[in-house]
Design a protein around this motif. Structure first.
Motif, mmCIF file in Angstrom:
data_model
loop_
_atom_site.group_PDB
_atom_site.id
_atom_site.type_symbol
_atom_site.label_atom_id
_atom_site.label_comp_id
_atom_site.label_asym_id
_atom_site.label_seq_id
_atom_site.Cartn_x
_atom_site.Cartn_y
_atom_site.Cartn_z
ATOM 1 N N ALA B 337 8.246 -0.217 -0.408
ATOM 2 C CA ALA B 337 7.886 -0.001 1.057
ATOM 3 C C ALA B 337 6.854 -1.033 1.628
ATOM 4 O O ALA B 337 7.122 -1.260 2.793
ATOM 5 C CB ALA B 337 7.157 1.366 1.150
ATOM 6 N N THR B 338 5.992 -1.346 0.671
ATOM 7 C CA THR B 338 4.789 -2.145 0.906
ATOM 8 C C THR B 338 5.656 -3.649 1.333
ATOM 9 O O THR B 338 5.484 -4.557 2.674
ATOM 10 C CB THR B 338 3.999 -2.866 0.074
ATOM 11 N N GLY B 339 6.554 -3.961 0.546
ATOM 12 C CA GLY B 339 7.317 -5.394 0.707
ATOM 13 C C GLY B 339 8.146 -5.435 2.073
ATOM 14 O O GLY B 339 7.944 -6.286 2.888
ATOM 15 N N ILE B 340 8.749 -4.445 2.436
ATOM 16 C CA ILE B 340 9.608 -4.255 3.589
ATOM 17 C C ILE B 340 8.417 -4.106 5.049
ATOM 18 O O ILE B 340 8.702 -5.043 5.812
ATOM 19 C CB ILE B 340 10.355 -2.867 3.649
ATOM 20 N N LEU B 341 7.237 -3.238 4.895
ATOM 21 C CA LEU B 341 6.328 -3.372 5.845
ATOM 22 C C LEU B 341 5.861 -4.615 6.312
ATOM 23 O O LEU B 341 5.683 -5.127 7.307
ATOM 24 C CB LEU B 341 5.592 -2.191 5.514
ATOM 25 N N ALA B 461 5.198 -7.158 -2.451
ATOM 26 C CA ALA B 461 5.463 -6.008 -3.412
ATOM 27 C C ALA B 461 4.568 -6.154 -4.569
ATOM 28 O O ALA B 461 4.002 -5.242 -5.361
ATOM 29 C CB ALA B 461 6.813 -6.067 -3.614
ATOM 30 N N ALA B 462 4.597 -7.555 -5.101
ATOM 31 C CA ALA B 462 3.913 -7.649 -6.326
ATOM 32 C C ALA B 462 2.373 -7.507 -6.227
ATOM 33 O O ALA B 462 1.723 -6.887 -7.025
ATOM 34 C CB ALA B 462 3.948 -9.268 -6.695
ATOM 35 N N VAL B 463 2.009 -7.772 -4.969
ATOM 36 C CA VAL B 463 0.370 -7.552 -4.565
ATOM 37 C C VAL B 463 0.094 -6.156 -4.917
ATOM 38 O O VAL B 463 -0.767 -5.460 -5.569
ATOM 39 C CB VAL B 463 -0.140 -8.114 -3.437
ATOM 40 N N SER B 464 1.233 -5.318 -4.214
ATOM 41 C CA SER B 464 0.970 -3.929 -4.048
ATOM 42 C C SER B 464 1.020 -3.278 -5.696
ATOM 43 O O SER B 464 0.170 -2.333 -5.745
ATOM 44 C CB SER B 464 2.261 -3.225 -3.527
ATOM 45 N N LEU B 465 1.950 -3.801 -6.341
ATOM 46 C CA LEU B 465 1.910 -3.310 -7.812
ATOM 47 C C LEU B 465 0.852 -3.316 -8.585
ATOM 48 O O LEU B 465 0.413 -2.632 -9.415
ATOM 49 C CB LEU B 465 3.237 -3.893 -8.623
ATOM 50 N N GLY B 466 -0.329 -4.334 -8.236
ATOM 51 C CA GLY B 466 -1.401 -4.466 -8.893
ATOM 52 C C GLY B 466 -2.488 -4.013 -8.165
ATOM 53 O O GLY B 466 -3.581 -4.063 -8.755
#
Lengths: 212, 530, 348
Positions: B337-341, B461-466
Motif C-alpha cells: 500500500a505504501t509503495g503504491i501511495l 515499500a522497503a522503507v515501510s518494511l523497516g
C-alpha cells in the motif's frame, strides 16, 4: 604566430593491443615529427584501443612504444606526455576556457598566471582570442573541439593522438577544422596519429593512411 | 543549437492536466503532514514553549547533536566515496550484489542495525559516541553510495583519461576533475546524512550510552518520561528549524544537472589493479555483511550451540506478543500500500515539478518529512485522524499514509533527476505528428516515469518494511508490524524472544535485499538511472 | 440473542460477579477499545472471555511504551482515541489525572484490592490493576564461586567489597531505572545525591535499558556484573522462560531491601464513546480470572488480594515487606529536577 616543439619520433614496435585478448596482429609503425598517420577503419577494429594503449590508458599486451628514442611502454599515463583528443571535447565543466587550456601546464607546476598567459596565446593560435573567461558550457561544438586541441597541445606533448575528433561536427565545419588541425600539427613538429572511419577526413588531414 | 533547445522541457506544451497535478501531492502533504503538525502544535504549544526555546541546555544539545551529525557526515563521506568509486567505476564479479547489499542497512529498522553492530563490536567499541558514529556511517553509506554514484556513473571516464594525459597523477585527476563533477551530489548526500544523524533516535538509544543526545531523544524524553509537552514542542521546533535550514541551503546551492549517458564500469586491464579491486571488494563486502551476519547467526544460536528452534516459531507464533506470521503478512500488505501511495504521490510531485513552478515548490516541500520525526508524525496523525470527527484508524490506511510521507522524499529524490534528464525530443516528434499535449507528454516521459514509479514504489515499500517510529504509535496492539514486533520481542526476557527477533530481522533483510536487487535490475534493463 | 444468552451463562459460571447493579446499558455487539502499553499481555482465552460474557468486542490498541502511551492520552484528553487505558504507572499517573484524561469510575470490586495498593493513590479516576517491585537482583552462583557474601541492603552497594559489581539503568530511558532512582530518593531523602555519588565512586555501570542490563551486563547472561536492577519477579521468570527442562530453582535471587513498588492503573478515558462498555472492561480487568492470568503473562503481582498466585510465584518471587514509595504528586512535581540532578552526579 608559430608554436613548435622539439621534434621526436613515435615508434610502435610489435605492439599488441587489446583488453584481455589481442585485437589484431602485432603493429609496427613509425611516425615522423610533423607527420600525421591516419588509421582508417570501421568501429570495433581497435582504432581507439590503439590510441588508448599508446596513451597508457590500456596496458599493452606485448611489444613496445618508443617516443623520442625512449621506451614508454611501462610509463604511467601522466608521465608519457602524449596529447589525446576524443570525438567529444570533454572539457572540464567547472573550469573556464583559459583554465581548461592551462590545466596541463598547471600540472607541470607552472604558476597560474603564467599558465593562463600561455593559454591565451594558444587561444589566439586556434583563432579564439578573448574566449579565456568564457564558461565552457556556452561554446558551440566547433569552438569546444578547438579548445580541446589547444588544451592537449598546451603542456608541449611529445606526440598527439586524435580519436575521431571531428566526427560530431557538420560537414563544412569538419573540413575546415581538419585542414586547420593539419596545419597546426605540422607547425608543431610532433608526430600524430589520427583515427577515423571517414576516408574523406583521413585524406584531408593525414600524411599517410593505414587502412584497418 | 537544435540540441540545446530540444533539451528544454518548457518547449514541450505542458498538458493542462499536468499543470494542476501539483495539487495532489500538495494536498496529500498538507493533509497528512502539515495538519497533524498543526494539530499537535495547537495542543501542546503555549507560552512555556517560547520560554523553552530560551533554555541553554536545549541549545547545547542542538550544538552537540550538530557536531555529532557533522562528524557522521564526514566519516560517511570519507568511507562512502571510495566505496562508491569501487561500486560505480570498477567492474568485478558480484558488483551488483554488493550494491544491493549496501542499501539494506538503510532500510532496516535502526534498532536492529544498532543491536547487530553492538553485538559485533561491543567488546572493541564500547557503547557511546564511537559506536553511534559507526552505526550512523553504516546506515547512511547507502545514501552516499546511491546519490554520489548516480552522478559518478555520468562522469565520462575519458574526461579523467584526458586529465591524466595532461600530466595529472591519479590522485590529482580525482581531485581536479572527478571531485568537482561530483561536488553537488556530495553536497546533497551530505545534507541527507546530516539530517538523518541529527534527528537520529533508535541508534542513539541502542548504541549510545545515555550521554549522546539528539533533539529527537530530548523530544522523546520530554514527552514520554517527563510528560513535559511545551518543552518537547520547543525541542521539536528547534529541530525542524535546523533541518529546514539545511534543506533550503542544499536546494539553493544545487547546481544544474548535466545531461549525459551512464558509463558502465569496465573491467580493469592491469592484473595488479584487478587484484586490488577484488581485494577492496572483499573488504567492503565483509564490512557490510558482518553486522547482518551477526543477526543471522543469532537466529540459529543459543548459549553457544546451534539450534533451529526459533525459525518454526515464525509460523507457530507461540511467543505471546503477536504472531510473527501475521506481522509479516501485515507488514507486506502495508508495504505494498505504501509503495503504491508513495509512487503515485511522489511521481505526481516529480511530474509537476517538470511542468509548473508551484510543482517545483511542492517537490521541495516534499522533502520536509525528512526532518519531522516519525514518532512526532505518528502522534500528530493520531490526534488529527485517529479520533472523531475524522477517524481513519478502521480503514487501516494510517500506517501506509505515514509511511508514504516518510518515503515521498526518497521517491522525489529518485524521480525528479530521472525525469529532468529525459530528453523531450520524442515528445516534440509526437506533437508534430499531431498528438495532443497529454499524449505527447506521455510519449516522451511515460516510459521513464513508469519505470521510475515502479522503482521508487519498491524503495518506498522497503522503507515501510523497516519503519518503526510511526508504526509503533499507529499500530494496533494485536496487529503489530514486523519492526514493532521485533522491538517488542527485544524488550522481553528470554532467549526465545531474542532468537525469534533475530529470525524476523533476517527475513526483513532478505526481503529488502531481494526488493532492492529487483529495483536495480529493472532500472538497468530499462536504462533508467535510479 | 445467542451471544447475550451465552454471555449470561458464562457470566453465571465465571468467577466474575455479574450483579444486577452492574451498568448493563452497554450494548452487546459494540466495541470497546483498550489502549495498552507494549508489555500488556493476557492469555487468548481470557481475552476472549470478556466478549463471551458481555457480547462486546475488545480491541487492544498499542500505545508504545507506557510513557508514550500516557503522553498520547494526555494530548488527546477529552477526545480520546480509545475507551480504556491500561498501564499508567505511579510515576506517570498523576500527570494524566491532572490533565483530566480519566472519567471517574469506582470499580465494582474495588474492595478486593490489597489495602497498601489501594491506599497509595486516593482517587476513583483510576483503578490499580497490578503491581511489581523493582529490586536489585543477585547472581547467587557468582557470589558463591567468588566466596563473597552478597549485599543485604542498599547501603551495602556502596561498600568497596562490591566495587564494579552493580549495573543500573538510565532513569531517563528505562522504567526500572527510574524506579530504582525513586527507591533511593524515598530511602535517603534529601541526601540521595550523596548516595549516588558513593555509588558512582564504587563503579556503578549505567545501561540504557533493562534488556541491555539484564541480558548483556548481568553475569548469568555472560556479562561482568553480578548485581542488576530488575524485578522481584525476575527469578520466577527465569524458570518460566528457561529453554528445555526448567532448573529446579533460579540461579538468581532478590535483594529485598530498597525495592520500589510500581503500581499499574487502568481508567476510563474521559469522552469515551462507550462509557458503559469501558466500565465493564475495568471491572473485568479486576476480575479474578484476569487477575490470576496476569502474573505469568506480565510478571507482576495482581492487585486483588484474593487472586491465587501461580506456584512458581509463591516459590520464587520475592515478597517485599517494606517497599519504597513516593507519593504520585511529588513525583509529578520533582521528576524533571531529579533527573537533571542525577545526570549531573553521574557526570552526564
Amino acid at each position: 604566430m608559430t608554436i613548435s616543439y622539439a621534434s621526436s619520433e613515435l615508434i610502435l614496435d610489435n605492439l599488441i593491443i587489446g583488453y584481455t585478448a589481442p585485437l589484431r596482429d602485432p603493429i609496427n609503425v613509425q611516425v615522423h615529427p610533423g607527420r600525421i598517420l591516419g588509421i582508417l577503419g570501421s568501429s570495433g577494429c581497435g582504432k581507439s584501443t590503439l590510441l588508448s594503449t599508446i596513451a597508457g590508458i590500456v596496458p599493452a599486451l606485448g611489444g613496445d612504444v618508443f617516443l623520442d628514442g625512449e621506451r614508454i611502454t611501462d610509463l604511467r599515463i601522466d608521465e608519457r606526455r602524449v596529447g589525446l583528443v576524443f570525438q567529444e571535447p570533454l572539457l572540464f565543466d567547472h573550469l573556464s576556457v583559459a583554465d581548461n587550456v592551462a590545466y596541463g601546464l598547471r600540472r607541470q607546476g607552472v604558476p597560474r598566471s603564467q599558465a593562463r598567459a600561455r593559454a591565451r596565446e594558444l587561444l589566439t593560435w586556434i583563432g579564439l582570442p578573448d574566449f579565456d573567461e568564457r564558461s565552457v558550457t556556452t561554446l558551440s561544438g566547433g569552438q569546444a573541439q578547438r579548445i580541446a586541441l589547444a588544451r592537449a597541445v598546451a603542456p608541449a606533448p611529445r606526440a598527439l593522438l586524435l580519436d575521431e575528433p571531428f566526427s560530431a561536427l557538420d560537414a563544412p565545419l569538419r573540413r575546415r577544422l581538419a585542414l586547420e588541425t593539419r596545419e597546426r600539427i605540422e607547425s608543431l613538429g610532433i608526430p600524430a596519429i589520427h583515427v577515423t572511419h571517414d576516408p574523406e577526413e583521413a585524406a584531408l588531414i593525414c600524411s599517410e593512411i593505414l587502412s584497418w | 543549437m537544435v540540441g540545446a533547445v530540444g533539451r528544454d522541457p518548457r518547449t514541450l506544451t505542458v498538458p493542462v492536466a499536468l499543470r494542476y497535478a501539483w495539487l495532489v501531492p500538495a494536498g496529500f502533504i498538507t493533509a497528512f503532514l502539515l495538519i497533524p503538525i498543526a494539530v499537535l502544535i495547537g495542543v501542546v504549544a503555549d507560552a512555556a514553549t517560547l520560554t523553552g526555546l530560551g533554555d541553554i541546555g536545549l541549545w547545547r544539545v542542538a550544538g552537540l547533536a550538530a557536531t555529532q551529525a557533522l562528524t557522521s557526515v564526514l566519516l560517511t563521506l570519507v568511507i562512502g566515496i571510495p566505496i562508491t568509486g569501487l561500486l560505480y567505476r570498477c567492474d568485478f564479479q558480484g558488483r551488483r550484489g554488493l550494491l544491493a547489499l549496501a542499501t539494506v542497512p538503510f532500510v532496516l529498522p535502526t534498532v536492529v542495525v544498532a543491536l547487530a553492530l553492538r553485538t559485533l563490536l561491543g567488546d572493541v567499541v564500547p557503547q557511546g559516541l564511537g559506536l553511534v558514529l559507526i552505526a550512523h556511517v553504516y546506515v547512511n553509506l547507502a545514501v552516499v553510495i546511491r546519490i554520489v554514484g548516480a552522478r559518478w556513473s555520468r562522469v565520462d571516464p575519458r574526461t579523467v583519461a584526458v586529465a591524466r594525459t595532461l600530466g595529472a597523477s591519479p590522485l590529482t585527476a580525482w581531485r581536479t576533475v572527478t571531485v568537482p563533477a561530483l561536488r553537488s551530489s556530495i553536497g546533497a548526500a551530505a545534507a541527507v546524512v546530516f539530517v538523518f544523524s541529527f534527528t537520529s533516535l533508535g541508534i542513539i538509544a541502542v548504541a549510545g550510552d545515555g550521554t549522546v543526545r539528539t533533539l529527537e531523544s530530548v523530544i522523546v524524553r520530554r514527552t514520554s518520561v517527563l510528560l513535559d509537552f511545551p518543552g518537547a514542542a520547543a525541542a521539536a521546533f528547534l529541530q525542524v528549524l535546523v533541518v529546514t535550514l539545511v534543506l533550503v541551503v542544499t536546494v539553493r546551492t544545487r547546481s544544474p544537472r548535466t545531461v549525459g549517458r551512464t558509463w558502465n564500469p569496465r573491467p580493469a586491464a592491469r592484473p595488479r589493479t584487478r587484484i586490488g579491486i577484488h581485494a577492496s571488494a572483499i573488504v567492503v563486502g565483509v564490512m557490510l555483511i558482518a553486522p547482518l551476519a551477526t543477526m543471522a547467526l543469532a537466529s540459529v544460536r543459543v548459549d553457544g550451540a546451534w539450534t533451529i528452534t526459533w525459525w518454526p516459531e515464525l509460523l507457530n507464533g507461540r511467543i505471546g506478543v503477536g504472531s510473527p506470521q501475521g506481522a509479516l503478512i501485515r507488514s507486506i500488505g502495508i508495504a505494498v500500500a505504501t509503495g503504491i501511495l508513495a509512487s503515485l504521490i511522489g511521481g505526481l510531485a516529480a511530474a509537476s515539478a517538470l511542468a509548473h513552478r508551484a510543482g517545483r515548490t511542492v517537490a521541495g516541500i516534499g522533502l520536509l518529512p525528512l526532518g519531522v520525526s516519525a514518532a512526532t508524525l505518528g502522534v500528530g496523525t493520531l490526534l488529527a485522524f485517529g479520533r472523531d470527527p475524522v477517524d481513519l484508524r478502521a480503514t487501516g490506511l494510517l500506517i501506509p499514509i505515514a509511511h508514504a510521507l516518510v518515503a515521498v522524499p526518497l521517491v522525489i529524490a529518485v524521480a525528479v533527476p530521472a525525469l529532468t534528464e529525459t530528453s523531450n525530443q520524442r515528445g516534440l516528434v509526437a506533437a508534430t505528428l499531431g498528438a495532443r499535449p497529454l499524449r505527447a507528454w506521455w510519449t516522451c516521459y511515460g516510459p521513464v516515469l513508469r519505470v521510475v514509479m515502479i522503482a521508487a514504489g519498491g524503495l518506498a515499500a522497503a522503507v515501510s518494511l523497516g519503519e518503526f517510529g510511526a508504526a509503533s504509535v499507529l499500530a494496533r496492539a494485536d496487529s503489530p508490524t514486523v519492526p514493532v514486533l521485533i522491538e517488542r520481542l527485544l524488550g522481553r526476557p528470554g532467549d526465545a524472544s531474542f532468537g525469534v527477533a533475530a529470525c524476523l530481522s533476517v527475513v526483513l533483510m532478505a526481503v529488502t535485499l531481494v526488493l532492492v536487487g529487483l529495483i536495480d535490475r529493472l532500472g538497468r534493463q530499462r536504462g533508467v538511472p535510479l | 440473542m445467542i451471544v447475550r444468552l451465552l454471555g449470561a451463562v458464562l457470566c453465571g459460571a465465571s468467577l466474575l460477579a455479574c450483579t444486577s447493579s452492574a451498568p448493563q446499558t452497554a450494548e452487546p455487539g459494540s466495541t470497546v477499545r483498550l489502549l495498552a502499553h507494549d508489555s500488556f499481555l493476557l492469555s487468548d482465552e481470557v481475552l476472549a472471555s470478556f466478549t463471551a460474557q458481555t457480547g462486546i468486542e475488545v480491541q487492544v490498541l498499542a500505545g508504545g511504551d507506557a510513557g508514550s502511551m500516557v503522553a498520547g492520552a494526555i494530548l488527546a484528553a477529552g477526545a480520546p482515541t480509545a475507551d480504556v487505558l491500561f498501564g499508567a504507572d505511579n510515576t506517570l499517573v498523576q500527570k494524566a489525572i491532572d490533565a483530566r484524561v480519566f472519567e471517574p469510575y469506582e470499580a465494582m470490586e474495588r474492595g478486593t484490592i490489597t489495602p497498601e495498593i489501594a491506599d497509595y493513590l486516593d482517587t476513583d479516576a483510576v483503578t490499580p490493576i497490578d503491581y511489581g517491585d523493582v529490586c536489585v537482583n543477585i547472581d547467587d552462583a557468582w557470589f558463591e564461586r567468588e566466596g563473597i557474601t552478597p549485599p543485604a541492603s542498599l547501603e551495602d552497594l556502596t561498600d568497596p567489597r562490591y566495587r564494579d559489581l552493580l549495573v543500573v539503568q538510565d532513569p531517563a530511558t528505562s522504567s526500572p531505572g527510574l524506579a530504582f532512582l525513586l527507591a533511593t530518593i524515598s530511602r535517603f531523602g534529601d541526601s540521595w545525591p550523596d548516595y549516588w555519588t558513593r555509588l558512582r565512586e564504587n563503579g556503578v555501570k549505567v545501561a540504557g535499558s533493562w534488556t541491555d542490563a539484564y541480558y548483556s551486563d548481568f553475569t548469568p547472561a555472560g556479562g561482568e556484573r553480578p548485581l542488576v536492577v530488575s524485578y522481584a519477579t525476575s527469578p520466577p521468570a527465569e524458570i518460566v522462560f528457561a529453554e528445555g527442562t526448567p532448573p529446579a530453582r533460579p540461579s538468581t535471587s532478590v535483594l529485598t531491601d530498597g525495592c520500589y513498588r510500581q503500581i499499574e492503573y487502568a481508567g476510563v478515558l474521559a469522552g469515551t464513546e462507550n462509557p458503559a462498555g469501558a466500565r465493564l472492561l475495568i471491572d473485568w480487568l479486576l476480575s479474578r480470572r484476569v487477575q490470576e492470568d496476569i502474573p505469568l503473562n506480565m510478571f507482576v503481582f495482581p492487585a486483588r488480594s484474593d487472586a491465587q498466585l501461580p506456584q512458581v510465584f509463591t516459590d520464587f518471587a520475592a515478597q517485599v515487606e517494606k517497599p519504597e514509595q513516593i507519593p504520585a504528586d511529588q513525583i509529578a512535581m520533582n521528576l524533571d529536577e531529579w533527573l537533571a540532578r542525577w545526570d549531573e552526579i553521574l557526570g552526564r
